[in-house]
Write a protein that holds these residues in place. Structure first.
Motif, PDB file in Angstrom:
ATOM      1  N   ALA A 119      25.659  71.519 -59.751  1.00 31.40           N
ATOM      2  CA  ALA A 119      24.458  70.910 -60.330  1.00 31.40           C
ATOM      3  C   ALA A 119      24.802  70.126 -61.590  1.00 31.40           C
ATOM      4  CB  ALA A 119      23.431  71.997 -60.639  1.00 31.40           C
ATOM      5  N   LYS A 120      25.750  70.619 -62.403  1.00 29.19           N
ATOM      6  CA  LYS A 120      26.147  69.922 -63.630  1.00 29.19           C
ATOM      7  C   LYS A 120      26.832  68.603 -63.308  1.00 29.19           C
ATOM      8  CE  LYS A 120      28.537  70.579 -68.029  1.00 29.19           C
ATOM      9  NZ  LYS A 120      29.201  69.261 -68.005  1.00 29.19           N
ATOM     10  N   ASP A 121      27.691  68.605 -62.278  1.00 30.44           N
ATOM     11  CA  ASP A 121      28.362  67.368 -61.883  1.00 30.44           C
ATOM     12  C   ASP A 121      27.351  66.316 -61.416  1.00 30.44           C
ATOM     13  OD1 ASP A 121      30.949  68.110 -62.491  1.00 30.44           O
ATOM     14  OD2 ASP A 121      31.374  68.910 -60.492  1.00 30.44           O
ATOM     15  N   ILE A 122      26.327  66.769 -60.706  1.00 28.92           N
ATOM     16  CA  ILE A 122      25.274  65.847 -60.265  1.00 28.92           C
ATOM     17  C   ILE A 122      24.532  65.288 -61.475  1.00 28.92           C
ATOM     18  CG2 ILE A 122      23.125  65.619 -58.975  1.00 28.92           C
ATOM     19  CD1 ILE A 122      24.103  67.855 -57.135  1.00 28.92           C
ATOM     20  N   ASP A 124      25.558  65.056 -64.540  1.00 30.11           N
ATOM     21  CA  ASP A 124      26.435  64.217 -65.360  1.00 30.11           C
ATOM     22  C   ASP A 124      26.754  62.882 -64.699  1.00 30.11           C
ATOM     23  OD1 ASP A 124      26.454  66.197 -67.252  1.00 30.11           O
ATOM     24  OD2 ASP A 124      28.450  66.968 -66.735  1.00 30.11           O
ATOM     25  N   GLY A 125      26.343  62.699 -63.449  1.00 26.28           N
ATOM     26  CA  GLY A 125      26.605  61.447 -62.757  1.00 26.28           C
ATOM     27  C   GLY A 125      28.035  61.302 -62.274  1.00 26.28           C
ATOM     28  N   ARG A 126      28.707  62.427 -62.125  1.00 24.02           N
ATOM     29  CA  ARG A 126      30.104  62.360 -61.666  1.00 24.02           C
ATOM     30  C   ARG A 126      30.174  61.863 -60.234  1.00 24.02           C
ATOM     31  NH1 ARG A 126      34.607  67.180 -62.240  1.00 24.02           N
ATOM     32  NH2 ARG A 126      36.435  65.821 -62.118  1.00 24.02           N
ATOM     33  N   PHE A 127      29.217  62.290 -59.438  1.00 26.03           N
ATOM     34  CA  PHE A 127      29.074  61.813 -58.063  1.00 26.03           C
ATOM     35  C   PHE A 127      27.664  62.136 -57.590  1.00 26.03           C
ATOM     36  CE2 PHE A 127      31.739  65.774 -58.005  1.00 26.03           C
ATOM     37  CZ  PHE A 127      30.723  66.669 -57.752  1.00 26.03           C
ATOM     38  N   LYS A 128      27.267  61.475 -56.529  1.00 22.45           N
ATOM     39  CA  LYS A 128      26.037  61.839 -55.817  1.00 22.45           C
ATOM     40  C   LYS A 128      26.411  62.909 -54.794  1.00 22.45           C
ATOM     41  CE  LYS A 128      25.736  57.656 -54.324  1.00 22.45           C
ATOM     42  NZ  LYS A 128      26.805  57.020 -55.096  1.00 22.45           N
TER      43      LYS A 128
END
Length: 306
Positions: A119-122, A124-128
């Motif tokens: 959820a944090k990666d999402i 942070d915009g790291r990937f969709k």
């Protein structure tokens, strides 16, 4: 009395008798015709009733009927029949694909230990992330909890992507997730009980009505029909394009739940960093801002083929 009168009287009597007999015969023929007609009508009624009963018996029910129901797709979906659930910053250049089944115990273990990392990666915009939700455990174990929970997830997604993620996390949580052999999520009441723990869904009458009415049952069937897409037949599975990603295995050794969760998060981070490079803060993974259709330039569209 003359012989002539006597003969005439006898002849008249015979004619009256003959006329009475003919009248009786006509009545009998009419009676028989009415009886036959009534019998035919009765047979037709019975046959019609049997035919109607057979027709009704052959009509699909339950989830089979859902396949023929009108397709209603949740908001925040795209692709054929709304089966692409793509969540995250539209300008993120990469797409991670996640395959899950709500009844899957391994999916629950992943969500309980590592869901917050994803959820944090999402965020942070790291990937969709494209979520493909299966329902194969219903077929393996019997029941309909995977499909029913998926339909409810559609109702949550219709509220917002955030509600979808939080509801999915609640369904997988240690507080609510049942043993895969227990078809608890086949009950709408259980799904609504879980939703009461989710902001945006608690007391949401529109959401509750959609769950009870099975508004997204047909959509759930369309989603579950994706089983085997890209060759994926087990959950959880993670893919980047056509590449299947592998989380390092956790050693078989005695440890506390906290130690296991920490190791699971570290192994997930290793997998993600290896594939996408180390995280570089909130702007990591963002593209040139010209995205918006869910799939970055040069990346295979996951809604096509497979």
């Amino acid at each position: 009395m003359s012989n002539r009168n006597t003969q005439e009287n006898k002849q008249a009597a015979r004619e009256r008798i003959r006329a009475e007999r003919d009248k009786e015969k006509k009545k009998e023929r009419l009676r028989r015709q009415l009886v036959v007609a009534a019998s035919v009508v009765g047979v037709l009624v019975v046959a019609g009733g049997i035919g109607f009963a057979v027709l009704k018996a052959n009509e699909p029910t339950g989830w089979e009927a859902a396949k023929e129901a009108e397709l209603v797709t949740p908001a925040h979906t795209q692709g054929k029949n709304g089966t692409e659930i793509l969540i995250g910053d539209k300008s993120a250049k990469d797409t991670l694909e996640v395959f899950e089944d709500v009844r899957c115990p391994a999916c629950a273990a992943f969500e309980q230990s590592t869901g917050e990392e994803l959820a944090k990666d999402i965020q942070d915009g790291r990937f969709k992330v494209r979520f493909t939700m299966y329902a194969f455990i219903d077929d393996m174990q019997g029941g309909e909890g995977s499909k029913n929970a998926l339909s409810a997830l559609g109702a949550a997604l219709n509220v917002s992507p955030e509600a979808f993620l939080k509801y999915k996390a609640a369904l997988y949580s240690t507080k609510f997730h049942p043993d895969e052999r227990e078809d608890l999520y086949a009950k709408d009441a259980e799904l609504l009980k879980v939703a009461a723990d989710v902001p945006g869904l608690k007391g949401n009458t529109a959401f509750e009505k959609q769950v009870k009415d099975g508004t997204y049952d047909r959509w759930a069937m369309e989603m579950s029909a994706l089983f085997g897409r890209k060759g994926v037949r087990g959950t959880p599975t993670f893919m980047h394009g056509d590449k299947k990603l592998t989380i390092p295995e956790i050693p078989q050794q005695q440890m506390t739940q906290e130690q296991y969760d920490a190791l699971a998060r570290a192994n997930f981070r290793k997998m993600i960093d290896k594939e996408f490079g180390p995280a570089k803060g909130g702007d990591a993974g963002k593209g040139d801002g010209k995205g918006g259709e869910g799939i970055a330039k040069g990346e295979k569209d996951p809604t096509k083929g497979n």
